[in-house]
Write a protein that holds these residues in place. Sequence first.
Motif, PDB file in Angstrom:
ATOM      1  N   ALA A 169       0.805  -1.221   0.000  1.00  4.84           N
ATOM      2  CA  ALA A 169       0.000   0.000   0.000  1.00  4.84           C
ATOM      3  C   ALA A 169       0.836   1.268   0.000  1.00  4.84           C
ATOM      4  N   ASP A 170       2.094   1.186   0.456  1.00  8.42           N
ATOM      5  CA  ASP A 170       2.927   2.395   0.540  1.00  8.42           C
ATOM      6  C   ASP A 170       4.286   2.000   1.110  1.00  8.42           C
ATOM      7  N   LEU A 171       5.206   2.946   1.100  1.00 10.20           N
ATOM      8  CA  LEU A 171       6.400   2.813   1.921  1.00 10.20           C
ATOM      9  C   LEU A 171       5.996   2.995   3.379  1.00 10.20           C
TER      10      LEU A 171
ATOM     11  N   ALA B  32       2.078  -3.299   4.276  1.00  4.48           N
ATOM     12  CA  ALA B  32       1.123  -4.256   3.725  1.00  4.48           C
ATOM     13  C   ALA B  32      -0.280  -3.667   3.812  1.00  4.48           C
ATOM     14  N   ALA B  33      -1.076  -3.913   2.778  1.00  9.29           N
ATOM     15  CA  ALA B  33      -2.448  -3.401   2.771  1.00  9.29           C
ATOM     16  C   ALA B  33      -3.287  -4.093   3.838  1.00  9.29           C
ATOM     17  N   GLU B  34      -3.053  -5.381   4.066  1.00 10.45           N
ATOM     18  CA  GLU B  34      -3.796  -6.156   5.055  1.00 10.45           C
ATOM     19  C   GLU B  34      -2.843  -7.088   5.792  1.00 10.45           C
TER      20      GLU B  34
ATOM     21  N   GLY C 123       7.851  10.048   1.253  1.00 10.91           N
ATOM     22  CA  GLY C 123       7.275   9.942  -0.083  1.00 10.91           C
ATOM     23  C   GLY C 123       7.878   8.819  -0.908  1.00 10.91           C
ATOM     24  N   HIS C 124       9.219   8.816  -1.055  1.00 10.69           N
ATOM     25  CA  HIS C 124       9.844   7.786  -1.891  1.00 10.69           C
ATOM     26  C   HIS C 124      11.314   7.607  -1.530  1.00 10.69           C
ATOM     27  N   VAL C 125      11.871   6.522  -2.044  1.00  9.12           N
ATOM     28  CA  VAL C 125      13.292   6.252  -1.928  1.00  9.12           C
ATOM     29  C   VAL C 125      13.824   5.913  -3.312  1.00  9.12           C
ATOM     30  N   VAL C 126      15.058   6.322  -3.598  1.00 14.60           N
ATOM     31  CA  VAL C 126      15.707   6.050  -4.881  1.00 14.60           C
ATOM     32  C   VAL C 126      16.936   5.190  -4.615  1.00 14.60           C
ATOM     33  N   LEU C 127      17.086   4.115  -5.399  1.00 13.92           N
ATOM     34  CA  LEU C 127      18.176   3.169  -5.243  1.00 13.92           C
ATOM     35  C   LEU C 127      18.934   3.009  -6.548  1.00 13.92           C
ATOM     36  N   GLU C 128      20.242   2.798  -6.454  1.00 14.92           N
ATOM     37  CA  GLU C 128      21.080   2.462  -7.603  1.00 14.92           C
ATOM     38  C   GLU C 128      21.395   0.980  -7.534  1.00 14.92           C
TER      39      GLU C 128
ATOM     40  N   LEU D  34       8.432   3.767  -9.859  1.00 18.55           N
ATOM     41  CA  LEU D  34       7.389   2.793  -9.546  1.00 18.55           C
ATOM     42  C   LEU D  34       6.445   3.330  -8.475  1.00 18.55           C
ATOM     43  N   ARG D  35       5.147   3.085  -8.679  1.00 16.83           N
ATOM     44  CA  ARG D  35       4.145   3.481  -7.700  1.00 16.83           C
ATOM     45  C   ARG D  35       3.390   2.260  -7.193  1.00 16.83           C
ATOM     46  N   CYS D  36       2.623   2.460  -6.149  1.00 17.45           N
ATOM     47  CA  CYS D  36       1.770   1.400  -5.635  1.00 17.45           C
ATOM     48  C   CYS D  36       0.517   1.281  -6.513  1.00 17.45           C
ATOM     49  N   ASP D  37      -0.061   0.109  -6.510  1.00 23.00           N
ATOM     50  CA  ASP D  37      -1.279  -0.157  -7.277  1.00 23.00           C
ATOM     51  C   ASP D  37      -2.450  -0.252  -6.313  1.00 23.00           C
ATOM     52  N   LEU D  38      -3.170   0.862  -6.158  1.00 21.27           N
ATOM     53  CA  LEU D  38      -4.357   0.901  -5.296  1.00 21.27           C
ATOM     54  C   LEU D  38      -5.611   1.095  -6.127  1.00 21.27           C
ATOM     55  N   GLY D  39      -5.593   0.571  -7.349  1.00 23.86           N
ATOM     56  CA  GLY D  39      -6.776   0.630  -8.204  1.00 23.86           C
ATOM     57  C   GLY D  39      -7.102   2.045  -8.645  1.00 23.86           C
ATOM     58  N   ASP D  40      -8.347   2.484  -8.396  1.00 23.84           N
ATOM     59  CA  ASP D  40      -8.790   3.806  -8.827  1.00 23.84           C
ATOM     60  C   ASP D  40      -8.291   4.930  -7.921  1.00 23.84           C
ATOM     61  N   LEU D  41      -7.691   4.578  -6.783  1.00 26.42           N
ATOM     62  CA  LEU D  41      -7.203   5.606  -5.861  1.00 26.42           C
ATOM     63  C   LEU D  41      -5.875   6.163  -6.360  1.00 26.42           C
ATOM     64  N   PRO D  42      -5.785   7.455  -6.662  1.00 25.05           N
ATOM     65  CA  PRO D  42      -4.510   8.030  -7.121  1.00 25.05           C
ATOM     66  C   PRO D  42      -3.470   8.019  -6.007  1.00 25.05           C
ATOM     67  N   VAL D  43      -2.252   7.661  -6.370  1.00 21.21           N
ATOM     68  CA  VAL D  43      -1.148   7.576  -5.408  1.00 21.21           C
ATOM     69  C   VAL D  43       0.057   8.324  -5.967  1.00 21.21           C
ATOM     70  N   ASP D  44       1.095   8.469  -5.152  1.00 21.44           N
ATOM     71  CA  ASP D  44       2.318   9.142  -5.590  1.00 21.44           C
ATOM     72  C   ASP D  44       2.844   8.559  -6.892  1.00 21.44           C
ATOM     73  N   HIS D  45       3.308   9.443  -7.783  1.00 17.72           N
ATOM     74  CA  HIS D  45       3.912   9.037  -9.048  1.00 17.72           C
ATOM     75  C   HIS D  45       4.981   7.972  -8.833  1.00 17.72           C
ATOM     76  N   HIS D  46       5.779   8.109  -7.796  1.00 17.79           N
ATOM     77  CA  HIS D  46       6.713   7.033  -7.466  1.00 17.79           C
ATOM     78  C   HIS D  46       6.906   6.923  -5.957  1.00 17.79           C
ATOM     79  N   THR D  47       6.891   5.676  -5.522  1.00 19.01           N
ATOM     80  CA  THR D  47       7.184   5.301  -4.153  1.00 19.01           C
ATOM     81  C   THR D  47       8.611   4.769  -4.079  1.00 19.01           C
ATOM     82  N   LEU D  48       9.022   4.131  -5.166  1.00 16.86           N
ATOM     83  CA  LEU D  48      10.384   3.623  -5.324  1.00 16.86           C
ATOM     84  C   LEU D  48      10.859   3.988  -6.714  1.00 16.86           C
ATOM     85  N   ALA D  49      12.082   4.493  -6.826  1.00 17.57           N
ATOM     86  CA  ALA D  49      12.716   4.698  -8.128  1.00 17.57           C
ATOM     87  C   ALA D  49      14.055   3.969  -8.106  1.00 17.57           C
TER      88      ALA D  49
END
Length: 373
Positions: free
Chosen positions: A33-35, A96-98, A181-186, A224-239
């Motif tokens: 669901a998120d970071l 985790a969502a649940e 908001g997000h984390v970026v990894l190499e 990469l963003r989370c997939d919460l269906g129709d609910l808009p989420v941050d453009h990226h949670t992980l890059a």
Amino acid sequence: MDVRTAHQDLHSERGAPRGEHPGRSRNPVIKVADLAWLEFEKPNLDRAEVFALDFGFSVAARTPDALWLRGTFAGSPCMVIRRGRTSRFIGPAFRAAERADLDRLARATGTDVQDADVPGGGRSVHLLDPSGFPVRVAHCAESLPSLPEQQPLLLNFGTDHSRRNTTQRPPREPSRIQRLGHVVLETRVFGRALDWYLDTLGLIVSDFLFLDGQRDRGPTMAFLRCDLGDLPVDHHTLAMHLGPGNGYVHSAYQVTDLDAIAVGGEYLKERGYKRSWGIGRHIQGSQLFDYWRDPDHFMLEHFADGDLFSRDLEPGWAPMSASGLAQWGPPATRDFLGTNPSPAKVREVLHALRGDNELDPARLLGLMKAMSS
């Protein structure tokens, strides 16, 4: 709004062409669901706490061996810094969502559900991604209550005069962090790591970047963003992006607005901290940004006004370049791009070229060209 227009001219309206990465898994194990938080080790927790307060965090809990930091929003902490011999990034924890998702994930990966030492308690599954980063997926038993907010300034626009007979005098104070908001990894194994996060955690790609002249070899960066269906989420949670290194690049924390970013930046500057890059507005993600280095040289970002995407938006594709990182703002610095020459960087490149990974001379030259373009 027609979501198909968000990536106009980047074929997102018809999905990926045949053979090109689709940016999502057909049947992921779970969908996070998120970071939740990021984990670090540092030898000096007192110094880490001073910077954290100056940057705008609040302390959620403190023991002799761990410092838990949080934002103003209700939920889990943003970060834990554990006492260690050296300063290093450990890895991310996703929410985790649940609770049942932890059992499903543990069965699929051959791991166990364990107690999480997060304030308020909870349970988590410990994994290892293809890059070697420890990744936790957690479900918290209790949510931290919200804290007082830094209120956005009331602005006048053209003939829309919402503010009358009142001056603007934002106090010189830290930017109050709202949330992680997000984390970026190499990573040297970008393709393998990308597929792991899609297949295991159900993340989906908002944007791909590729090297000039190497589009046929696939992407070298993904947001990469989370997939919460129709609910808009941050453009990226992980890059993630391909590179000779294997580690943390930066993490980003939401604040109220542009004034919070700017005033908080002045506060940090007055206390002798180093700005890495900013202030500006990104292209991928669109957020306002300002990057700083902490005393242990980790990069952290204040951001506001980022894009929010729902599930039905397909990935965009764009060439990777230093000039393509921002719509406006100062040029990206060598410090931000990680292109400052050093013996350690040379050793890193040589090690990567000799190893079993996805970096070869053509890719390396392409990355060097992108970061100088």
